[in-house]
Scaffold this motif. Sequence first.
Motif, PDB file in Angstrom:
ATOM      1  N   ARG A  47       0.834  -1.211   0.000  1.00  7.13           N
ATOM      2  CA  ARG A  47       0.000   0.000   0.000  1.00  7.13           C
ATOM      3  C   ARG A  47       0.863   1.253   0.000  1.00  7.13           C
ATOM      4  N   LEU A  48       1.851   1.320   0.922  1.00  3.75           N
ATOM      5  CA  LEU A  48       2.670   2.532   1.037  1.00  3.75           C
ATOM      6  C   LEU A  48       3.516   2.755  -0.214  1.00  3.75           C
ATOM      7  N   CYS A 107       2.549   2.048  -3.326  1.00  7.94           N
ATOM      8  CA  CYS A 107       1.687   2.511  -4.428  1.00  7.94           C
ATOM      9  C   CYS A 107       0.961   3.817  -4.138  1.00  7.94           C
ATOM     10  N   ALA A 108       0.648   4.075  -2.857  1.00  7.53           N
ATOM     11  CA  ALA A 108      -0.223   5.202  -2.507  1.00  7.53           C
ATOM     12  C   ALA A 108       0.234   6.557  -3.058  1.00  7.53           C
ATOM     13  N   PRO A 109       1.545   6.898  -2.970  1.00  9.41           N
ATOM     14  CA  PRO A 109       1.940   8.233  -3.441  1.00  9.41           C
ATOM     15  C   PRO A 109       1.677   8.440  -4.939  1.00  9.41           C
ATOM     16  N   ARG A 155      11.244   6.789  -5.579  1.00  9.82           N
ATOM     17  CA  ARG A 155      11.212   7.454  -4.272  1.00  9.82           C
ATOM     18  C   ARG A 155      10.132   6.837  -3.380  1.00  9.82           C
ATOM     19  N   SER A 156       8.954   6.555  -3.965  1.00  7.51           N
ATOM     20  CA  SER A 156       7.862   5.959  -3.187  1.00  7.51           C
ATOM     21  C   SER A 156       8.267   4.598  -2.639  1.00  7.51           C
ATOM     22  N   ARG A 168      11.320   3.353  -2.173  1.00  2.01           N
ATOM     23  CA  ARG A 168      12.399   3.439  -1.170  1.00  2.01           C
ATOM     24  C   ARG A 168      11.893   3.990   0.156  1.00  2.01           C
ATOM     25  N   ALA A 169      10.962   4.951   0.086  1.00  2.00           N
ATOM     26  CA  ALA A 169      10.402   5.522   1.312  1.00  2.00           C
ATOM     27  C   ALA A 169       9.630   4.448   2.080  1.00  2.00           C
ATOM     28  N   ALA A 188      12.032   2.054   3.690  1.00  2.00           N
ATOM     29  CA  ALA A 188      12.698   2.617   4.881  1.00  2.00           C
ATOM     30  C   ALA A 188      11.811   2.431   6.114  1.00  2.00           C
TER      31      ALA A 188
END
Lengths: 193, 193
Positions: A155-156, A158-160, A179-180, A182-183, A186
Motif C-alpha cells: 500500500r505505502l 503505491c499510494a503516493p 522514491r515511493s 524506497r520511502a 525505509a
Amino acid sequence: MTARPGGRSARVRAAVIDATFAELAEGGYLRLTVENVATRAGVHKTTVYRRWGTVDELIADALEHSRDADWPVPDTGSVEGDLIAVADDVARTFADPARRTAPVAVVAAALQSSRAREAMARFYADRHRRAAEVVSRAVARGELPATTDAVELIRLTCAPLFYRVFVTGEPVDREVAERSARAALAAARAGLL
Amino acid sequence: MTARPGGRSARVRAAVIDATFAELAEGGYLRLTVENVATRAGVHKTTVYRRWGTVDELIADALEHSRDADWPVPDTGSVEGDLIAVADDVARTFADPARRTAPVAVVAAALQSSRAREAMARFYADRHRRAAEVVSRAVARGELPATTDAVELIRLTCAPLFYRVFVTGEPVDREVAERSARAALAAARAGLL
C-alpha cells in the motif's frame, strides 16, 4: 450457466469485457451505455441486458476478469528492486494516455456505484495479496523483519502515485516510483509496518 | 466587480458557495445543478448563471474560497506530533459521513472536468505548502536533514489515507494516520526525501 471454457458463452463474455474497457477508454464512466457496449462487442443488446443488466455490472465483471488475468509478480533478486518494479508498473500505467483510461474510469465508477466500488476493492485487495509475495521473499532472505505487514508495505509503495494522479494532479514517472518504493521500504526496515 | 468585502456581492458569493457544498453533500457531483444551488442560496438563478456560468465554475470557486479559509497548521512541539496531526485531520474528515462528502465530490468532479481538476490541484498545492511549515520548524530544531523536501514529506504523510478512501475502499482512522505519518518520517530521517 452451462458454458464450457472457450465456448460461445466465454467468447461473448470476452468480447463484452473488451468492449466495456474500450468504451470506458473513449468516453469514461458517464458515457458508458449497455447499448454501445453491445454494438461494439457485436452482441445483441438483449443478451447484454440479460446477462449483465447495468453498466455497473459490466464494470464489476470487467474488473473480475482483470483480477483473474495473469499479473507477473516482479522478482529482481532484491526487495528494493521488486518494490520499485511494482511502483513503476503503476507509474507507467498512469503516464500512458491509452493505459490510464481504464483505471481512471474505474475510480470514477466507484465514486458513483457501490457495485463498482466493491469490485474495485476486491481487485486491489487481490493485487496487494499477490504483490505481497515480494515481501515474503524478502523476509525469507533476511532483508526485512519477519513481522512486516506485507500488504501495508505494498500500500505505502503505491499510494503516493495514486495520490498524485487522483488528488494533486501531479505527474508520475520512474523517479516518483523509485522514491515511493524506497520511502516505504525505509519504514519497513525501521520496523514501523 | 465593485463589491466591498462584506458587501452584497460577498454575501451572495458566500451563500452560493455554502449552497454548492450542501448540494454536493446531498447529491454528489452528478446531481449538482446551477438551479438547485440558486434555490438553496436564495439567489436568482440568472445571477448565478451570470457570475459562475456552470457547475464546474461553482466547484472551482468553492475550492478557491476553501483555500483562502484559515487552516491551522499543527504545532505540537515535535515533527512526529505535527505530521500525525496533519494525517489525523485527513482521517477524521473521511471517517465522518457529513464531512467526507465535499472532498469526495471534488475528486469526482475533477475526474469529469478540467476546470475542477485545476482548482483541486491548486487547493492541494496550497495545503501542502502551508503544512510544509511543520517540516521547516523540524529542520530548524535539528529533527530533520536541511535537504528534506518538505512538500514530499507532506504528500507521503497524506497519500496512504487517500489511497484507502479512493482506491482500495479500506477504512481510515487514527491508527492508519499514525502509521502513515511515522512511515513518511522514517523515510525523511533516512535522508530519502
